[in-house]
Design a protein around this motif. Structure first.
Motif, short mmCIF file in Angstrom:
data_model
loop_
_atom_site.label_atom_id
_atom_site.label_comp_id
_atom_site.label_asym_id
_atom_site.label_seq_id
_atom_site.Cartn_x
_atom_site.Cartn_y
_atom_site.Cartn_z
N GLU A 237 0.82 -1.20 0.00
CA GLU A 237 0.00 0.00 0.00
C GLU A 237 0.86 1.26 0.00
OE1 GLU A 237 -4.19 -1.38 1.99
OE2 GLU A 237 -2.66 -0.58 3.34
N SER A 238 1.96 1.25 0.73
CA SER A 238 2.84 2.42 0.77
C SER A 238 3.46 2.69 -0.60
CB SER A 238 3.94 2.21 1.81
OG SER A 238 3.41 2.12 3.11
N PHE A 239 3.81 1.62 -1.29
CA PHE A 239 4.42 1.75 -2.62
C PHE A 239 3.43 2.40 -3.59
CE2 PHE A 239 6.70 -0.83 -6.19
CZ PHE A 239 7.42 0.30 -6.55
N ILE A 240 2.20 1.92 -3.57
CA ILE A 240 1.18 2.49 -4.46
C ILE A 240 0.92 3.95 -4.12
CG2 ILE A 240 -1.25 2.38 -5.13
CD1 ILE A 240 -1.08 -0.68 -4.65
N GLN A 241 0.76 4.26 -2.83
CA GLN A 241 0.47 5.63 -2.41
C GLN A 241 1.60 6.58 -2.76
OE1 GLN A 241 -2.53 6.77 -0.93
NE2 GLN A 241 -1.54 8.66 -1.62
N SER A 242 2.83 6.18 -2.48
CA SER A 242 3.97 7.06 -2.76
C SER A 242 4.18 7.24 -4.25
CB SER A 242 5.24 6.50 -2.10
OG SER A 242 5.14 6.54 -0.70
N ALA A 243 3.98 6.18 -5.02
CA ALA A 243 4.12 6.29 -6.48
C ALA A 243 3.06 7.24 -7.04
CB ALA A 243 4.01 4.91 -7.12
N SER A 244 1.85 7.19 -6.49
CA SER A 244 0.79 8.10 -6.93
C SER A 244 1.09 9.53 -6.53
CB SER A 244 -0.55 7.66 -6.33
OG SER A 244 -0.88 6.34 -6.71
N ASP A 245 1.55 9.72 -5.29
CA ASP A 245 1.87 11.07 -4.82
C ASP A 245 3.04 11.67 -5.60
OD1 ASP A 245 -0.14 10.99 -2.96
OD2 ASP A 245 1.16 10.50 -1.26
N ASN A 246 3.97 10.84 -6.01
CA ASN A 246 5.10 11.33 -6.80
C ASN A 246 4.63 11.93 -8.11
OD1 ASN A 246 7.86 11.72 -7.51
ND2 ASN A 246 7.85 9.80 -8.65
N ILE A 247 3.65 11.30 -8.72
CA ILE A 247 3.08 11.87 -9.95
C ILE A 247 2.39 13.19 -9.66
CG2 ILE A 247 1.24 11.53 -11.66
CD1 ILE A 247 2.06 8.63 -11.85
N GLN A 248 1.71 13.29 -8.52
CA GLN A 248 1.05 14.54 -8.14
C GLN A 248 2.08 15.66 -7.94
OE1 GLN A 248 -2.30 15.19 -7.95
NE2 GLN A 248 -2.49 13.16 -8.87
N VAL A 249 3.20 15.33 -7.32
CA VAL A 249 4.26 16.33 -7.12
C VAL A 249 4.75 16.86 -8.46
CG1 VAL A 249 6.66 16.64 -6.34
CG2 VAL A 249 5.02 15.44 -4.88
N HIS A 250 4.82 15.98 -9.46
CA HIS A 250 5.32 16.38 -10.77
C HIS A 250 4.24 17.06 -11.62
CE1 HIS A 250 8.71 13.80 -9.76
NE2 HIS A 250 9.35 14.26 -10.82
N GLY A 251 2.99 17.03 -11.15
CA GLY A 251 1.93 17.65 -11.91
C GLY A 251 1.65 16.90 -13.20
N GLY A 252 1.17 17.62 -14.22
CA GLY A 252 0.81 17.00 -15.49
C GLY A 252 1.96 16.25 -16.14
N MET A 253 3.20 16.73 -15.94
CA MET A 253 4.34 16.07 -16.56
C MET A 253 4.61 14.70 -15.96
SD MET A 253 7.08 19.16 -17.24
CE MET A 253 7.05 19.73 -15.53
N GLY A 254 4.09 14.47 -14.75
CA GLY A 254 4.31 13.18 -14.11
C GLY A 254 3.68 12.02 -14.84
N PHE A 255 2.70 12.32 -15.71
CA PHE A 255 2.01 11.27 -16.45
C PHE A 255 2.70 10.95 -17.78
CE2 PHE A 255 -1.28 12.79 -13.60
CZ PHE A 255 -1.92 11.62 -13.22
N THR A 256 3.69 11.72 -18.16
CA THR A 256 4.28 11.55 -19.48
C THR A 256 5.33 10.45 -19.48
OG1 THR A 256 6.01 13.21 -19.06
CG2 THR A 256 3.92 13.99 -19.97
N TRP A 257 5.56 9.89 -20.67
CA TRP A 257 6.53 8.81 -20.82
C TRP A 257 7.94 9.28 -20.52
CZ3 TRP A 257 6.51 3.69 -21.25
CH2 TRP A 257 7.65 3.05 -21.72
N GLU A 258 8.24 10.55 -20.78
CA GLU A 258 9.61 11.06 -20.62
C GLU A 258 10.05 11.04 -19.16
OE1 GLU A 258 7.28 12.42 -22.48
OE2 GLU A 258 8.17 12.06 -24.47
#
Length: 385
Positions: free
Chosen positions: A322-343
């Motif tokens: 659960e921690s891995f999923i939550q932190s991986a999701s929050d990391n994308i939030q920290v990066h904003g829209g760019m967090g969803f990109t392949w780059e």
């Protein structure tokens, strides 16, 4: 126990980190996901040259004769780089089971090849609805002369197309617990393999079909109809290893999020100064340290066969998943829209985390297992629903 790596383990950690960086680090799963399967061959050869394939193989068969604690720093570094391949299935599952339950002939046939990197294993567990329990194992093994004839199919078999050998739980009787484990060599069996869709492209999943596949009785691991108990033993090692691997992913997530928060500016200052971002990163760090402590203790408990080993592994697996999923999701939030990109690398960790969410049981299953251990109601590591 000592909640720190000893000098020998630190050497393994540094060596693994240096090796993976030399091979491209996070470019490894990216290239593999894009279809460059040769990177996995190259990776496997390099790990074998370092002696990492023989970590859990006894010295008499060319290995190092070490236990789960030695694997911890290696698996953490692999988790930091989201490494593909069946290393965990080979070293943390197959090798210990063959060492403990294999016949003299099986040990002679497989362990030296495994330690040298010339034999890759994976485990074919799931069928039908994807839940693992004795009632859901229906690949039928019918005795005929000195062989078992297998019929049925297994789904979501990790890297079956890359492995040389599968460990397969099969049904060998009419009773619910009449399960046996067979060692099936891919090169001597007429197996049909079909790639399945996987959220994590770096964990290739294969459907393996057995259509009257003949397997010699000599390939039976342990005694007939004792496979479920043996499998639980192997799953303890498998879960412990995946916990360490996920901790490595958590560690890299914290590093990536922190670096981005300190360099990305908004309104004339780094976004790491904003309360919403700071709080997410602090939560990631707290999750990491808790997860690491639980993973270390689970590995120590497994290596020392403590009374609370099942409870320790179940607690670690539930919280770390659960921690891995939550932190991986929050990391994308920290990066904003760019967090969803392949780059950006964020998606690599979220995909890996989600692919492991219900692998071998859900976090809820493992919390129920902890409760069962605490109240003295001993059940198998994989709960039946």
């Amino acid at each position: 126990m000592e909640f720190a790596l000893n000098e020998e383990q630190q050497v393994f950690q540094r060596s693994t980190q240096q090796f993976l960086k030399s091979k491209g680090d996070l470019e490894i799963p990216r290239e593999y996901s894009e279809g460059k399967e040769e990177v996995l061959d190259d990776l496997w050869i390099g790990l074998a040259e370092l002696g990492y394939m023989g970590i859990t193989v006894s010295e008499s068969y060319g290995g190092l004769g070490m236990g789960p604690l030695t694997l911890v720093p290696i698996l953490e570094e692999m988790g930091r780089a989201v490494i593909p391949g069946p290393y965990i299935e080979t070293v943390a599952f197959a090798a210990p089971l063959i060492e403990k339950y294999g016949s003299a002939e099986q040990k002679e046939k497989y362990l030296e090849q495994l330690a040298s990197g010339n034999r890759k294993f994976t485990v074919a567990l799931l069928e039908g609805n994807g839940e693992l329990s004795p009632t859901n194992i229906n690949v039928l093994a019918t005795q005929k002369d000195n062989e078992y004839v297998l019929d049925g199919e297994k789904i979501l078999v990790s890297h079956a197309d890359f492995a040389d050998t599968l460990i397969v739980p099969v049904r060998t009787g009419n009773n619910e617990q009449d399960i046996s484990l067979l060692i099936v060599d891919c090169d001597s069996s007429t197996l049909q393999m079909e790639k399945q869709i996987s959220m994590d492209e770096s964990r290739k999943m294969i459907k393996v079909s057995f259509n009257e596949v003949a397997v010699p009785k000599l390939q039976l691991l342990g005694d007939e109809n004792t496979g479920w108990e043996i499998l639980q033993d192997g799953i303890q090692g498998l879960n412990t290893a995946w916990c360490s691997n996920m901790v490595g992913g958590l560690d890299r997530i914290v590093e990536i999020a922190t670096e981005y928060a300190n360099t990305r500016e908004q309104f004339g200052q780094p976004i790491g100064r904003f309360q919403a971002v700071k709080h997410k990163i602090v939560e990631m760090k707290m999750n990491l340290e808790t997860a690491r402590s639980l993973a270390y203790y689970a590995a120590w408990a497994l290596e020392n066969n403590t009374e609370d080993v099942v409870e320790a592994i179940a607690m670690a697996r539930s919280l770390i998943t659960e921690s891995f999923i939550q932190s991986a999701s929050d990391n994308i939030q920290v990066h904003g829209g760019m967090g969803f990109t392949w780059e950006f690398d964020c998606h690599l960790f979220l995909k890996r985390a989600k692919s492991l969410e219900n692998y071998l049981g859900s976090p809820e299953d493992y919390r129920e297992q902890v409760v069962s251990e605490l109240v003295g109601n001993k059940e198998s590591l994989i709960l039946e629903r």
